[in-house]
Design a protein around this motif. Structure first.
Motif, short mmCIF file in Angstrom:
data_model
loop_
_atom_site.label_atom_id
_atom_site.label_comp_id
_atom_site.label_asym_id
_atom_site.label_seq_id
_atom_site.Cartn_x
_atom_site.Cartn_y
_atom_site.Cartn_z
N LYS A 96 -33.91 81.07 -71.32
CA LYS A 96 -34.64 80.61 -72.41
C LYS A 96 -33.85 79.50 -73.14
O LYS A 96 -32.83 79.72 -73.36
CB LYS A 96 -34.95 81.47 -73.53
CG LYS A 96 -35.98 82.58 -72.85
CD LYS A 96 -36.16 83.93 -74.17
CE LYS A 96 -37.21 84.75 -73.65
NZ LYS A 96 -37.73 85.85 -74.58
N GLY A 97 -34.37 78.38 -73.11
CA GLY A 97 -33.78 77.13 -73.96
C GLY A 97 -32.79 76.46 -73.17
O GLY A 97 -32.05 75.60 -73.62
N ILE A 98 -32.55 76.77 -71.81
CA ILE A 98 -31.40 76.26 -71.07
C ILE A 98 -31.95 75.23 -70.28
O ILE A 98 -33.18 75.50 -69.57
CB ILE A 98 -30.71 77.56 -70.32
CG1 ILE A 98 -30.20 78.45 -71.02
CG2 ILE A 98 -29.76 76.94 -69.35
CD1 ILE A 98 -29.37 78.31 -72.23
N THR B 48 -22.39 76.14 -68.03
CA THR B 48 -22.06 76.43 -69.32
C THR B 48 -22.76 77.15 -70.31
O THR B 48 -22.50 78.14 -71.11
CB THR B 48 -20.93 75.41 -69.64
OG1 THR B 48 -19.86 74.97 -68.82
CG2 THR B 48 -20.14 75.74 -71.09
N GLU B 49 -23.77 76.34 -70.43
CA GLU B 49 -24.69 76.87 -71.66
C GLU B 49 -25.50 78.29 -71.24
O GLU B 49 -25.59 79.10 -71.89
CB GLU B 49 -25.85 75.92 -71.75
CG GLU B 49 -25.62 74.75 -72.50
CD GLU B 49 -26.62 73.66 -72.75
OE1 GLU B 49 -27.82 73.85 -72.26
OE2 GLU B 49 -26.42 72.67 -73.26
N ALA B 50 -25.74 78.50 -69.62
CA ALA B 50 -26.43 79.68 -69.25
C ALA B 50 -25.45 80.73 -69.57
O ALA B 50 -25.71 81.86 -69.82
CB ALA B 50 -26.78 79.38 -67.71
N GLN C 249 -22.85 81.09 -71.83
CA GLN C 249 -22.32 81.13 -73.15
C GLN C 249 -23.68 81.89 -73.92
O GLN C 249 -23.47 82.84 -74.57
CB GLN C 249 -21.96 79.97 -73.70
CG GLN C 249 -20.34 79.50 -73.22
CD GLN C 249 -20.23 78.28 -73.91
OE1 GLN C 249 -21.02 77.44 -74.41
NE2 GLN C 249 -18.88 78.20 -73.96
N GLN C 250 -24.79 81.20 -73.53
CA GLN C 250 -25.99 81.50 -74.43
C GLN C 250 -27.12 82.74 -73.76
O GLN C 250 -27.46 83.36 -74.59
CB GLN C 250 -27.06 80.12 -74.62
CG GLN C 250 -26.28 79.02 -75.52
CD GLN C 250 -26.93 78.00 -75.43
OE1 GLN C 250 -28.22 77.98 -75.56
NE2 GLN C 250 -26.34 76.87 -75.42
N GLU C 251 -26.83 82.80 -72.33
CA GLU C 251 -27.66 83.80 -71.98
C GLU C 251 -26.95 84.85 -71.36
O GLU C 251 -27.38 85.65 -70.76
CB GLU C 251 -28.56 83.05 -70.76
CG GLU C 251 -29.70 82.14 -71.41
CD GLU C 251 -30.75 83.34 -72.08
OE1 GLU C 251 -31.49 84.10 -71.68
OE2 GLU C 251 -30.83 83.11 -73.59
N ASP C 252 -25.56 84.74 -71.40
CA ASP C 252 -24.76 85.75 -70.92
C ASP C 252 -25.12 85.79 -69.15
O ASP C 252 -25.42 87.02 -68.72
CB ASP C 252 -24.83 87.02 -71.50
CG ASP C 252 -23.42 88.04 -71.04
OD1 ASP C 252 -22.92 87.53 -70.35
OD2 ASP C 252 -23.32 88.98 -71.78
N ARG D 45 -16.00 82.81 -66.47
CA ARG D 45 -17.13 83.28 -67.22
C ARG D 45 -17.51 84.58 -66.61
O ARG D 45 -18.21 85.19 -67.38
CB ARG D 45 -18.18 82.24 -66.85
CG ARG D 45 -17.80 80.79 -67.42
CD ARG D 45 -17.88 80.76 -69.01
NE ARG D 45 -17.76 79.26 -69.47
CZ ARG D 45 -17.68 79.17 -70.85
NH1 ARG D 45 -17.44 79.95 -71.59
NH2 ARG D 45 -17.25 77.82 -71.01
#
Length: 255
Positions: free
Chosen positions: A221-223, A228-230, A232-235, A35
């Protein structure tokens, strides 16, 4: 036994910064390397991700396993020596990132080894060591797990630090340490505990160093509680590299 992953970009050289990535209890060290590769290429930074296997480092989060005496800090320093020998890069001071259990390790390592830590970015720690001399380690700094390394707020308070946590990281799952003492003194969720530690460290830094501006806190936000989400979604990698000051103005732009 020292196990770790590295990533050495094509533009790495002896002056390249070294960024250490510490996994949580999922022990997904390889994913951390994956990542963070893009930002490492941009910064010419060498990535090092130790793998603290459970059999040898059951309580690496606390730096020293209280049951066995195994020291995860010594393991990391040994790994860095090996990386320096292989690459020629300096590891006297390095950047340190950790997620969840890795964030626990990272902030405690920084407090014990401030002279080696250029800056830290810690995401979603379950609980913290507070700069409180009235509390014994690992809750506070009233005792040190390494007698030869007493805590010095004047030194660890001068290390730049960035606290990150998902705004939805509110669950009290089985991996989240809960007891009345922690809930009362640090908060009932990872989000609450991150805020508490951030504020305590900021106050301690002002008192011991007379400085402000060394701490930052970012809500993702939204995590929830997911590396993995952090990523992918928040770079997450870009946020961390930007905060470490490792991206040039041309590279530090929104895509």
């Amino acid at each position: 036994m020292r196990e770790y992953f590295t990533y050495i970009p094509h533009n790495a050289e002896a002056t390249s910064p070294v960024v250490v990535l510490v996994h949580g209890i999922a022990r997904n060290a390889a994913e951390h390397i994956l990542r963070f590769q893009t930002q490492a290429d941009r910064a010419g930074a060498i990535l090092v991700a130790p793998l603290f296997v459970k059999e040898a480092f059951g309580q690496y989060q606390q730096v020293i396993d209280q049951r066995t005496g195994t020291r995860a800090d010594e393991a990391l320093l040994d790994i860095l020596d090996a990386v320096a020998a292989a690459t020629g890069a300096s590891v006297e001071r390095f950047y340190l990132f950790g997620f969840s259990g890795g964030a626990q390790f990272a902030h405690r390592f920084m407090m014990l080894h401030p002279e080696r830590t250029a800056a830290i970015a810690i995401a979603a720690a379950g609980w913290y060591t507070f700069p409180d001399a009235d509390l014994a380690y690992p809750y506070g700094i009233g005792t040190s797990p390494i007698p030869s390394r007493p805590f010095d707020p004047g030194r660890f308070g001068s290390v730049p630090r960035h606290v990150l946590v998902g705004e939805q990281d509110l669950s009290r799952d089985e991996s989240f340490r809960t007891n009345r003492k922690l809930d009362r003194t640090q908060g009932a969720t990872r989000l609450a505990r991150a805020r508490s530690w951030f504020e305590a460290m900021d106050q301690a830094t002002r008192s011991s160093c007379g400085e402000a501006g060394l701490s930052r806190m970012t809500l993702l936000k939204g995590i929830g509680h997911s590396f993995t989400e952090a990523a992918q979604q928040e770079d997450l990698a870009k946020i961390v590299f930007r905060d470490f000051g490792l991206l040039s103005p041309d590279e530090d732009h929104d895509e």
